[in-house]
Design a protein around this motif. Structure first.
Motif, PDB file in Angstrom:
ATOM      1  N   LEU A  14       2.862   6.717   4.512  1.00 57.19           N
ATOM      2  CA  LEU A  14       4.209   6.226   4.787  1.00 57.19           C
ATOM      3  C   LEU A  14       4.239   4.709   4.679  1.00 57.19           C
ATOM      4  CD1 LEU A  14       7.078   7.237   5.730  1.00 57.19           C
ATOM      5  CD2 LEU A  14       6.411   6.430   7.990  1.00 57.19           C
ATOM      6  N   LEU A  15       5.218   4.235   3.931  1.00 55.42           N
ATOM      7  CA  LEU A  15       5.497   2.810   3.820  1.00 55.42           C
ATOM      8  C   LEU A  15       6.894   2.606   4.377  1.00 55.42           C
ATOM      9  CD1 LEU A  15       5.084  -0.098   2.648  1.00 55.42           C
ATOM     10  CD2 LEU A  15       6.130   0.771   0.547  1.00 55.42           C
ATOM     11  N   VAL A  16       7.060   1.591   5.222  1.00 51.57           N
ATOM     12  CA  VAL A  16       8.376   1.296   5.788  1.00 51.57           C
ATOM     13  C   VAL A  16       8.720  -0.152   5.470  1.00 51.57           C
ATOM     14  CG1 VAL A  16       9.768   1.183   7.882  1.00 51.57           C
ATOM     15  CG2 VAL A  16       8.016   2.958   7.659  1.00 51.57           C
ATOM     16  N   GLU A  17       9.843  -0.339   4.801  1.00 54.93           N
ATOM     17  CA  GLU A  17      10.346  -1.675   4.493  1.00 54.93           C
ATOM     18  C   GLU A  17      11.606  -1.915   5.297  1.00 54.93           C
ATOM     19  OE1 GLU A  17       8.779  -1.665  -0.133  1.00 54.93           O
ATOM     20  OE2 GLU A  17      10.926  -1.583   0.267  1.00 54.93           O
ATOM     21  N   VAL A  18      11.771  -3.154   5.758  1.00 48.27           N
ATOM     22  CA  VAL A  18      12.943  -3.529   6.543  1.00 48.27           C
ATOM     23  C   VAL A  18      13.520  -4.797   5.946  1.00 48.27           C
ATOM     24  CG1 VAL A  18      13.786  -4.166   8.834  1.00 48.27           C
ATOM     25  CG2 VAL A  18      11.870  -2.574   8.630  1.00 48.27           C
ATOM     26  N   ARG A  19      14.843  -4.801   5.794  1.00 45.34           N
ATOM     27  CA  ARG A  19      15.518  -6.013   5.327  1.00 45.34           C
ATOM     28  C   ARG A  19      16.880  -6.127   5.997  1.00 45.34           C
ATOM     29  NH1 ARG A  19      16.662  -2.396   1.198  1.00 45.34           N
ATOM     30  NH2 ARG A  19      18.774  -2.544   0.351  1.00 45.34           N
ATOM     31  N   HIS A  35       4.024  13.616  12.550  1.00 43.97           N
ATOM     32  CA  HIS A  35       3.424  13.164  13.810  1.00 43.97           C
ATOM     33  C   HIS A  35       2.317  12.123  13.595  1.00 43.97           C
ATOM     34  CE1 HIS A  35       0.698  16.476  12.758  1.00 43.97           C
ATOM     35  NE2 HIS A  35      -0.209  15.883  13.512  1.00 43.97           N
ATOM     36  N   HIS A  36       1.737  12.073  12.416  1.00 43.44           N
ATOM     37  CA  HIS A  36       0.702  11.074  12.130  1.00 43.44           C
ATOM     38  C   HIS A  36       1.290   9.714  11.772  1.00 43.44           C
ATOM     39  CE1 HIS A  36      -2.559  13.939  12.282  1.00 43.44           C
ATOM     40  NE2 HIS A  36      -1.902  14.733  11.448  1.00 43.44           N
ATOM     41  N   THR A  37       2.498   9.684  11.235  1.00 39.48           N
ATOM     42  CA  THR A  37       3.079   8.441  10.728  1.00 39.48           C
ATOM     43  C   THR A  37       4.330   7.989  11.488  1.00 39.48           C
ATOM     44  OG1 THR A  37       4.404   9.653   9.089  1.00 39.48           O
ATOM     45  CG2 THR A  37       2.208   8.896   8.395  1.00 39.48           C
ATOM     46  N   ALA A  38       4.754   8.750  12.471  1.00 40.90           N
ATOM     47  CA  ALA A  38       6.019   8.476  13.161  1.00 40.90           C
ATOM     48  C   ALA A  38       6.085   7.076  13.767  1.00 40.90           C
ATOM     49  CB  ALA A  38       6.272   9.531  14.237  1.00 40.90           C
ATOM     50  N   LEU A  41       7.437   4.239  11.698  1.00 43.43           N
ATOM     51  CA  LEU A  41       8.884   4.091  11.610  1.00 43.43           C
ATOM     52  C   LEU A  41       9.473   3.678  12.957  1.00 43.43           C
ATOM     53  CD1 LEU A  41      11.496   4.251  10.014  1.00 43.43           C
ATOM     54  CD2 LEU A  41      11.606   6.696  10.571  1.00 43.43           C
ATOM     55  N   ARG A  42       8.945   4.245  14.025  1.00 47.09           N
ATOM     56  CA  ARG A  42       9.477   3.946  15.365  1.00 47.09           C
ATOM     57  C   ARG A  42       9.414   2.440  15.670  1.00 47.09           C
ATOM     58  NH1 ARG A  42       6.424   7.027  18.101  1.00 47.09           N
ATOM     59  NH2 ARG A  42       7.880   8.753  18.349  1.00 47.09           N
ATOM     60  N   GLU A  43       8.284   1.823  15.390  1.00 48.84           N
ATOM     61  CA  GLU A  43       8.101   0.406  15.735  1.00 48.84           C
ATOM     62  C   GLU A  43       9.077  -0.519  15.003  1.00 48.84           C
ATOM     63  OE1 GLU A  43       3.897  -0.174  15.205  1.00 48.84           O
ATOM     64  OE2 GLU A  43       3.433   1.141  16.898  1.00 48.84           O
ATOM     65  N   GLY A  70       9.318  13.125  13.340  1.00 47.42           N
ATOM     66  CA  GLY A  70      10.115  12.132  12.626  1.00 47.42           C
ATOM     67  C   GLY A  70      11.579  12.205  13.005  1.00 47.42           C
ATOM     68  N   LEU A  71      12.087  13.414  13.130  1.00 43.52           N
ATOM     69  CA  LEU A  71      13.468  13.601  13.553  1.00 43.52           C
ATOM     70  C   LEU A  71      13.690  13.004  14.940  1.00 43.52           C
ATOM     71  CD1 LEU A  71      16.280  14.837  13.162  1.00 43.52           C
ATOM     72  CD2 LEU A  71      15.343  16.985  14.006  1.00 43.52           C
ATOM     73  N   ASN A  72      12.740  13.212  15.835  1.00 38.11           N
ATOM     74  CA  ASN A  72      12.852  12.656  17.191  1.00 38.11           C
ATOM     75  C   ASN A  72      12.837  11.130  17.188  1.00 38.11           C
ATOM     76  OD1 ASN A  72      13.224  14.988  18.710  1.00 38.11           O
ATOM     77  ND2 ASN A  72      11.028  15.410  18.748  1.00 38.11           N
ATOM     78  N   VAL A  73      12.096  10.518  16.281  1.00 32.65           N
ATOM     79  CA  VAL A  73      12.096   9.057  16.159  1.00 32.65           C
ATOM     80  C   VAL A  73      13.507   8.578  15.809  1.00 32.65           C
ATOM     81  CG1 VAL A  73      11.295   7.121  14.732  1.00 32.65           C
ATOM     82  CG2 VAL A  73       9.658   8.801  15.600  1.00 32.65           C
TER      83      VAL A  73
END
Length: 125
Positions: A14-19, A35-38, A41-43, A70-73
């Motif tokens: 998982l890669l998460v980009e924010v702008r 559950h391994h990558t949640a 995204l949460r942070e 992931g849905l819970n996040v």
């Protein structure tokens, strides 16, 4: 419009980009959200809320998988954003991801858009 990159984080799956896009934070997860990558995204979602972005746009167009963790996040971010007077808008969900939202009924509690442009033009939450 401010299009500066706020940050990014990644693991092998998982890669998460924010702008920033004006008053919105656009968060783009790419890969598998489970559950391994949640926490990847949460942070960033919580960081955006801490920085005062009550309006979060999650671009799901590159999200290949999402499980209940992931849905819970996303549901947790929605509650925090709404408590701050904002909201979470979801964009471009792939069919496999959209199905999780349909089965659980979560699609009824999010504002869902087909395109990023539509989400950014929507002035609600």
């Amino acid at each position: 419009m401010d299009r500066g990159t706020v940050g990014s984080t990644q693991s092998g799956r998982l890669l998460v980009e924010v702008r920033e896009e004006g008053p919105s934070a656009v968060v783009t997860p790419a890969g598998e959200l489970d559950h391994h990558t949640a926490d990847l995204l949460r942070e960033p979602l919580e960081d955006c809320l801490t920085k005062g972005f009550g309006r979060l746009v999650v671009d799901c167009s590159r999200l290949e998988f999402c499980d209940s963790t992931g849905l819970n996040v996303l549901l947790g971010a929605r509650l925090k954003a709404e408590a701050a007077g904002g909201g979470v808008h979801l964009v471009g969900m792939q069919p496999v991801v959209a199905r999780v939202f349909e089965i659980t009924g979560a699609d009824a509690v999010f504002t869902v858009h087909d395109t990023l442009e539509a989400a950014l033009a929507d002035n609600s939450g």
